[in-house]
Write a protein that holds these residues in place. Structure first.
Motif, PDB file in Angstrom:
ATOM      1  N   PHE A 556      11.470  26.825 -43.750  1.00  0.00           N
ATOM      2  CA  PHE A 556      12.219  26.213 -44.844  1.00  0.00           C
ATOM      3  C   PHE A 556      13.429  27.118 -45.096  1.00  0.00           C
ATOM      4  CE2 PHE A 556       8.232  24.071 -45.608  1.00  0.00           C
ATOM      5  CZ  PHE A 556       8.605  22.829 -46.146  1.00  0.00           C
ATOM      6  N   VAL A 557      14.645  26.576 -44.954  1.00  0.00           N
ATOM      7  CA  VAL A 557      15.862  27.389 -45.090  1.00  0.00           C
ATOM      8  C   VAL A 557      16.660  26.926 -46.305  1.00  0.00           C
ATOM      9  CG1 VAL A 557      18.019  28.095 -44.001  1.00  0.00           C
ATOM     10  CG2 VAL A 557      15.963  27.829 -42.622  1.00  0.00           C
ATOM     11  N   TYR A 558      17.073  27.894 -47.133  1.00  0.00           N
ATOM     12  CA  TYR A 558      17.841  27.626 -48.351  1.00  0.00           C
ATOM     13  C   TYR A 558      19.208  28.290 -48.258  1.00  0.00           C
ATOM     14  CZ  TYR A 558      13.436  26.079 -50.378  1.00  0.00           C
ATOM     15  OH  TYR A 558      12.274  25.402 -50.641  1.00  0.00           O
ATOM     16  N   PRO A 559      20.224  27.696 -48.912  1.00  0.00           N
ATOM     17  CA  PRO A 559      21.578  28.232 -48.776  1.00  0.00           C
ATOM     18  C   PRO A 559      21.922  29.427 -49.650  1.00  0.00           C
ATOM     19  CG  PRO A 559      21.633  26.184 -50.021  1.00  0.00           C
ATOM     20  CD  PRO A 559      20.217  26.399 -49.606  1.00  0.00           C
ATOM     21  N   LEU A 560      21.199  29.656 -50.742  1.00  0.00           N
ATOM     22  CA  LEU A 560      21.567  30.752 -51.640  1.00  0.00           C
ATOM     23  C   LEU A 560      20.379  31.638 -51.972  1.00  0.00           C
ATOM     24  CD1 LEU A 560      23.989  29.571 -54.458  1.00  0.00           C
ATOM     25  CD2 LEU A 560      24.469  30.933 -52.448  1.00  0.00           C
ATOM     26  N   ILE A 561      20.681  32.872 -52.386  1.00  0.00           N
ATOM     27  CA  ILE A 561      19.626  33.775 -52.842  1.00  0.00           C
ATOM     28  C   ILE A 561      19.521  33.731 -54.362  1.00  0.00           C
ATOM     29  CG2 ILE A 561      18.910  36.192 -52.983  1.00  0.00           C
ATOM     30  CD1 ILE A 561      20.188  36.655 -50.307  1.00  0.00           C
ATOM     31  N   LYS A 570      19.502  24.753 -54.150  1.00  0.00           N
ATOM     32  CA  LYS A 570      18.118  25.197 -54.215  1.00  0.00           C
ATOM     33  C   LYS A 570      18.111  26.723 -54.146  1.00  0.00           C
ATOM     34  CE  LYS A 570      15.607  21.458 -54.376  1.00  0.00           C
ATOM     35  NZ  LYS A 570      14.643  21.234 -55.446  1.00  0.00           N
ATOM     36  N   ASN A 571      17.416  27.347 -55.018  1.00  0.00           N
ATOM     37  CA  ASN A 571      17.356  28.798 -55.048  1.00  0.00           C
ATOM     38  C   ASN A 571      16.181  29.275 -54.199  1.00  0.00           C
ATOM     39  OD1 ASN A 571      15.992  31.278 -56.468  1.00  0.00           O
ATOM     40  ND2 ASN A 571      18.178  31.396 -56.891  1.00  0.00           N
ATOM     41  N   LEU A 572      16.437  30.322 -53.413  1.00  0.00           N
ATOM     42  CA  LEU A 572      15.418  30.788 -52.472  1.00  0.00           C
ATOM     43  C   LEU A 572      14.125  31.180 -53.181  1.00  0.00           C
ATOM     44  CD1 LEU A 572      14.796  31.621 -49.484  1.00  0.00           C
ATOM     45  CD2 LEU A 572      15.465  33.911 -50.154  1.00  0.00           C
ATOM     46  N   THR A 573      14.239  31.936 -54.243  1.00  0.00           N
ATOM     47  CA  THR A 573      13.018  32.389 -54.911  1.00  0.00           C
ATOM     48  C   THR A 573      12.285  31.227 -55.585  1.00  0.00           C
ATOM     49  OG1 THR A 573      14.384  32.977 -56.819  1.00  0.00           O
ATOM     50  CG2 THR A 573      13.855  34.730 -55.273  1.00  0.00           C
ATOM     51  N   GLU A 574      13.051  30.300 -56.161  1.00  0.00           N
ATOM     52  CA  GLU A 574      12.427  29.098 -56.724  1.00  0.00           C
ATOM     53  C   GLU A 574      11.744  28.296 -55.628  1.00  0.00           C
ATOM     54  OE1 GLU A 574      15.163  26.665 -58.806  1.00  0.00           O
ATOM     55  OE2 GLU A 574      15.351  28.008 -60.527  1.00  0.00           O
ATOM     56  N   GLY A 575      12.447  28.189 -54.497  1.00  0.00           N
ATOM     57  CA  GLY A 575      11.884  27.452 -53.369  1.00  0.00           C
ATOM     58  C   GLY A 575      10.605  28.094 -52.860  1.00  0.00           C
ATOM     59  N   PHE A 576      10.600  29.422 -52.829  1.00  0.00           N
ATOM     60  CA  PHE A 576       9.420  30.150 -52.375  1.00  0.00           C
ATOM     61  C   PHE A 576       8.223  29.816 -53.279  1.00  0.00           C
ATOM     62  CE2 PHE A 576       6.813  34.086 -52.347  1.00  0.00           C
ATOM     63  CZ  PHE A 576       6.519  34.119 -50.986  1.00  0.00           C
ATOM     64  N   MET A 615       7.713  30.070 -43.046  1.00  0.00           N
ATOM     65  CA  MET A 615       8.741  31.067 -43.327  1.00  0.00           C
ATOM     66  C   MET A 615       9.784  30.436 -44.244  1.00  0.00           C
ATOM     67  SD  MET A 615      10.417  33.956 -42.988  1.00  0.00           S
ATOM     68  CE  MET A 615       9.830  34.879 -41.558  1.00  0.00           C
ATOM     69  N   VAL A 616       9.960  31.007 -45.442  1.00  0.00           N
ATOM     70  CA  VAL A 616      11.013  30.581 -46.359  1.00  0.00           C
ATOM     71  C   VAL A 616      12.138  31.600 -46.222  1.00  0.00           C
ATOM     72  CG1 VAL A 616      11.636  30.180 -48.764  1.00  0.00           C
ATOM     73  CG2 VAL A 616       9.365  29.528 -47.939  1.00  0.00           C
ATOM     74  N   ALA A 617      13.342  31.141 -45.865  1.00  0.00           N
ATOM     75  CA  ALA A 617      14.397  32.087 -45.506  1.00  0.00           C
ATOM     76  C   ALA A 617      15.775  31.564 -45.866  1.00  0.00           C
ATOM     77  CB  ALA A 617      14.341  32.382 -44.001  1.00  0.00           C
ATOM     78  N   THR A 618      16.739  32.489 -45.842  1.00  0.00           N
ATOM     79  CA  THR A 618      18.152  32.103 -45.906  1.00  0.00           C
ATOM     80  C   THR A 618      18.658  32.028 -44.467  1.00  0.00           C
ATOM     81  OG1 THR A 618      18.844  34.407 -46.021  1.00  0.00           O
ATOM     82  CG2 THR A 618      18.487  33.258 -48.111  1.00  0.00           C
ATOM     83  N   THR A 619      19.962  31.982 -44.309  1.00  0.00           N
ATOM     84  CA  THR A 619      20.519  31.800 -42.958  1.00  0.00           C
ATOM     85  C   THR A 619      20.456  33.059 -42.106  1.00  0.00           C
ATOM     86  OG1 THR A 619      22.705  32.230 -43.876  1.00  0.00           O
ATOM     87  CG2 THR A 619      22.054  29.934 -43.631  1.00  0.00           C
ATOM     88  N   VAL A 620      19.769  34.114 -42.557  1.00  0.00           N
ATOM     89  CA  VAL A 620      19.610  35.290 -41.693  1.00  0.00           C
ATOM     90  C   VAL A 620      18.838  34.922 -40.427  1.00  0.00           C
ATOM     91  CG1 VAL A 620      19.739  37.004 -43.520  1.00  0.00           C
ATOM     92  CG2 VAL A 620      17.520  36.041 -42.913  1.00  0.00           C
ATOM     93  N   ILE A 621      18.139  33.783 -40.452  1.00  0.00           N
ATOM     94  CA  ILE A 621      17.403  33.384 -39.243  1.00  0.00           C
ATOM     95  C   ILE A 621      18.262  32.510 -38.338  1.00  0.00           C
ATOM     96  CG2 ILE A 621      15.182  33.457 -40.411  1.00  0.00           C
ATOM     97  CD1 ILE A 621      15.315  30.279 -40.160  1.00  0.00           C
ATOM     98  N   GLU A 622      19.556  32.387 -38.670  1.00  0.00           N
ATOM     99  CA  GLU A 622      20.449  31.546 -37.862  1.00  0.00           C
ATOM    100  C   GLU A 622      20.442  31.996 -36.402  1.00  0.00           C
ATOM    101  OE1 GLU A 622      25.224  30.504 -37.654  1.00  0.00           O
ATOM    102  OE2 GLU A 622      24.387  31.510 -39.400  1.00  0.00           O
TER     103      GLU A 622
END
Length: 769
Positions: A556-561, A570-576, A615-622
């Motif tokens: 699951f990839v989110y655009p912001l931290i 969508k906020n990463l921590t909220e999404g987590f 895995m819940v992540a930002t675009t570092v997994i690009e």
């Protein structure tokens, strides 16, 4: 008005060119005749006729003495400062330079109109509608009155024709101006009609008295401007008159820079005719011919710079020859190769092998889509270097990507006895010291690293091959440091997983030899991409649960931290937290850019080992993440991502034999560009097709990146729209250089001189070695 005989004599010099442009407004007929025959007759007859070309334009004999005549225009040259042009002076010159960046006559010739007005067309007021460009109306000013006082004072008028009324307004005016306005006389007004409260109005219109109007038989140019210029009297009429007077001297200002045979073959307008018709085209057909000529010229000399650099590199840039394909390569290929190479990989490897055989430095770009097998080609190339007694280095822009390459190469070489080591900013000092010693002694043959490799303390015994991944993230000076690590520069292989649009590859990579892996490994199933909205979320979660039951893993990839007050992301921590609630029976890992390297590694290992199902992540997994068991990529707020980024994220799945999926979650409301991006992703997995759409949406500057800002400064050429012109120019340059590499043929001397004067030193970005 000119006498008919004089009109005929002037037009005979420049048939088809609007007479008003050739006539200096304050020239007497006798002075004009003298100027026309002394200044124009030597150059115009062959050069200004449509379809006729001249290789050399004779120099105007008047240009050497720079004498000024009271009755004729001053003789100019391209370097003449604009402050010496009539009507400008030092103060206006300073303003024009600050606002428009124009300081010489040549700058003004390259100050192209942004559009053209056809003043032969007269609108009726009843036919006006919102959104029209500047329009011309015919009628009378029936009423004038001053409104307001002080700074709010303005002059208002009513303009009428037989079909209606338009309000006129002047915010800045003098009493003299007011007294000169022709009330109740037949006039033409020209300007932008704006609609407010169901009534059209026109601010500061141009005004011409009907009986004094001289017919203009050309399209009227409209130049870029600003309120700052207009307030100082530098309006459209000023620029039009100024450019008219400059165009009068085009025969002595503009020299041809393309050979006769080329212009005839490509049916190009002469250079003089092109500049005349780009500023004052008689019709759209003439404008299009001028536009095509100037675009080709830009593309041609841009390509010539890269072509000459490439030619020089192939003949003068020394490199260590690798003639041997020996035990290291053969042993790996025969006993350790985990899969058969694709035909594309074999073709590219052959191209690299051919390059490295020669005693000339290889300078090759390897581009291929996500998962196409570039790392395998890179490894086989490094083994050839080892067979010839040389070391290799693979450099990546981030620690995650460097670690990924290191893991991949180490796994492939397991059991071969070949050692690979990793050097990054996080490498411990004790390990770093050992790596430095083994590199300088030659004991270590393959190094993978980040910018840490560029440090002065890192010395190779004999670096023979440098492989750079995603090289656009490195500056020119950084890359040069790597080349300097060997007496003879190493062979260069640049890799990119971001497919480059064809026109960009033809333009900004023209000095490189380009290899393309355009085939995916056998057994890979195309990723199925779907677009879903918030109302579909439960069904998406259910689908993900089914995949987990099958033993697969999910991203699951989110655009912001962090939260943004202005953007509903969508906020990463909220999404987590949200994912933890819906997948309470599964282990969930989180990865983002603010984590320490050790924390990132731990999170990645937790997921890669299979202990975490999500895995819940930002675009570092690009880039840099390889988990073959992951089968679903869910991208939240997908409309917030660029097309290239979406494609790279999708490439994190589909790495195993099982069917993989990419789900693009968006809001209900999408912009047109967002809709196109999502549609492209769902329609194709082809990164090259996606890159073309991406360039159309974003433009070439964004794709080239911030390191290359300023390189796309063409005045007329459009890398998106003019791909045919770019292709033709590239093929033409390649043919010319292959037959005349030093441009010493008489037909090419003018072209060579022009390039040396105008373009030399400007094509710097593509320099790899």
């Amino acid at each position: 008005m000119l006498a008919p005989s004089l009109r005929a004599s002037v037009q005979s010099l420049a048939p088809g060119f609007p007479l008003q442009v050739l006539v200096h407004r304050r020239s007497s007929p006798s002075a004009l005749r003298a100027h026309a025959y002394s200044g124009l007759s030597t150059a115009i007859p062959c050069a200004l006729r449509v379809g006729t070309q001249c290789r050399g334009i004779p120099q105007n004999p008047l240009i050497t003495n720079q004498k000024k005549s009271r009755n004729s225009a001053s003789v100019l040259n391209l370097d003449t400062s604009i402050e010496y042009l009539k009507g400008i002076g030092p103060e206006r010159a300073k303003l024009i330079k600050n606002v428009l960046g124009i300081s010489t006559v040549e700058d003004f010739l390259n100050f192209y109109p942004i559009r053209y007005l056809d003043k032969s067309k007269i609108y009726k007021i009843k036919d006006l509608k919102e959104g029209l460009p500047d329009v011309q109306l015919k009628g009378k000013i029936k009423e004038l009155k001053e409104i307001g006082t002080g700074r709010t004072r303005r002059l208002s008028g009513k303009f009428q024709d037989e079909t209606g009324t338009v309000d006129l307004v002047w915010f800045q005016y003098s009493q003299w101006f007011k007294d000169q306005l022709p009330v109740d006389r037949e006039i033409l007004i020209f300007g932008k009609a704006s609609l407010f409260n169901n009534q059209f109005s026109m601010a500061h219109p141009e005004i011409e008295i009907e009986e004094k109007r001289e017919q203009e038989n050309y399209l009227k140019p409209i130049y870029p401007s600003s309120e700052k210029l207009t307030k100082r009297g530098l309006n459209q009429k000023f620029f039009q008159n100024l450019l008219m007077n400059i165009c009068l001297q085009i025969p002595s200002l503009i020299q041809e820079n393309l050979p006769d045979y080329l212009m005839k073959f490509l049916k190009l307008m002469s250079r003089q005719q092109a500049f005349l018709n780009i500023h004052f085209p008689e019709n759209m057909k003439h404008f299009e011919a001028a536009d095509r000529r100037l675009k080709f010229e830009e593309a041609f000399f841009f390509q010539l710079g890269y072509g000459l650099k490439k030619q020089y590199h192939h003949t003068n840039s020394r490199g260590n020859p690798f003639p041997v394909v020996g035990d290291y390569f053969n042993n790996f290929y025969e006993n350790f190769l985990p899969f058969d190479l694709t035909n594309a990989q074999k073709r590219v490897l052959k191209e690299i092998r051919t390059d490295m055989k020669r005693p000339v430095q290889m300078n090759r770009l390897l581009q291929g889509d996500v998962g196409s097998g570039k790392t395998m080609v890179a490894l086989l190339s490094m083994l050839i270097a080892m067979d010839n007694g040389f070391q290799s280095c693979m450099m990546a822009p981030t620690e995650i990507l460097a670690q990924q390459h290191f893991n991949g190469v180490s796994e492939l070489l397991a059991g071969t006895g070949i050692t690979v080591k990793l050097l990054t900013g996080s490498t411990k000092n004790s390990e770093r010291k050992i790596i430095h010693e083994e590199l300088s002694s030659g004991e270590l043959s393959i190094l993978v690293g980040t910018h840490a490799v560029l440090e002065d303390i890192v010395q190779f015994k004999n670096l023979g091959l440098a492989i750079i991944d995603e090289q656009h993230r490195f500056g020119v000076a950084q890359r040069a440091k790597l080349w300097a690590k060997n007496r003879i520069p190493p062979h260069i292989l640049v890799m990119t997983a971001t497919p480059i649009p064809r026109t960009l590859a033809m333009s900004f990579y023209s000095d490189l030899d380009v290899s393309v892996i355009d085939e995916m490994p056998a057994g890979r199933k195309p990723i199925i991409t779907a677009h879903r909205k918030e109302k579909d979320r439960i069904s998406v979660y259910n689908f993900c649960r089914d995949e987990i039951v099958k033993g697969r893993q999910i991203y699951f990839v989110y655009p912001l931290i962090e939260e943004s007050e202005t953007l509903d992301y969508k906020n990463l921590t909220e999404g987590f937290d949200h994912i933890l609630q819906h997948f309470s029976d599964d282990n969930v890992a989180m990865l983002h850019g603010r984590m320490l390297p050790a924390e990132k590694d731990a999170a990645m290992q937790y997921f890669a080992s299979g202990k975490a199902q999500i895995m819940v992540a930002t675009t570092v997994i690009e880039v840099g993440v390889n988990v073959p068991n992951a089968s679903v990529m869910v991208i939240e707020s997908a409309e917030r991502f660029g097309l290239s980024q979406l494609h790279q994220l999708r490439g994190r799945v589909g790495r195993g034999a099982e069917q993989s999926y990419c789900i693009l979650m968006t809001s209900d409301k999408l912009s047109n560009d967002s809709r196109k991006r999502i549609k492209s992703m769902c329609e194709t997995n082809d990164g090259f097709k996606i890159s073309e759409v991406d360039m159309q949406l974003r433009g070439p500057g964004d794709i080239l990146g911030t390191q290359q800002s300023g390189v796309v400064d063409f005045k007329r050429l459009d890398l998106v729209q003019d791909s045919k012109i770019i292709k033709t120019s590239k093929e033409t340059v390649e043919k010319i250089i292959s037959q005349d590499p030093f441009l010493n043929h008489p037909d090419h001397l003018a072209m060579k001189y022009y390039y040396q004067k105008q373009y030399r030193g400007k094509n710097k970005w593509g320099k790899i070695s």
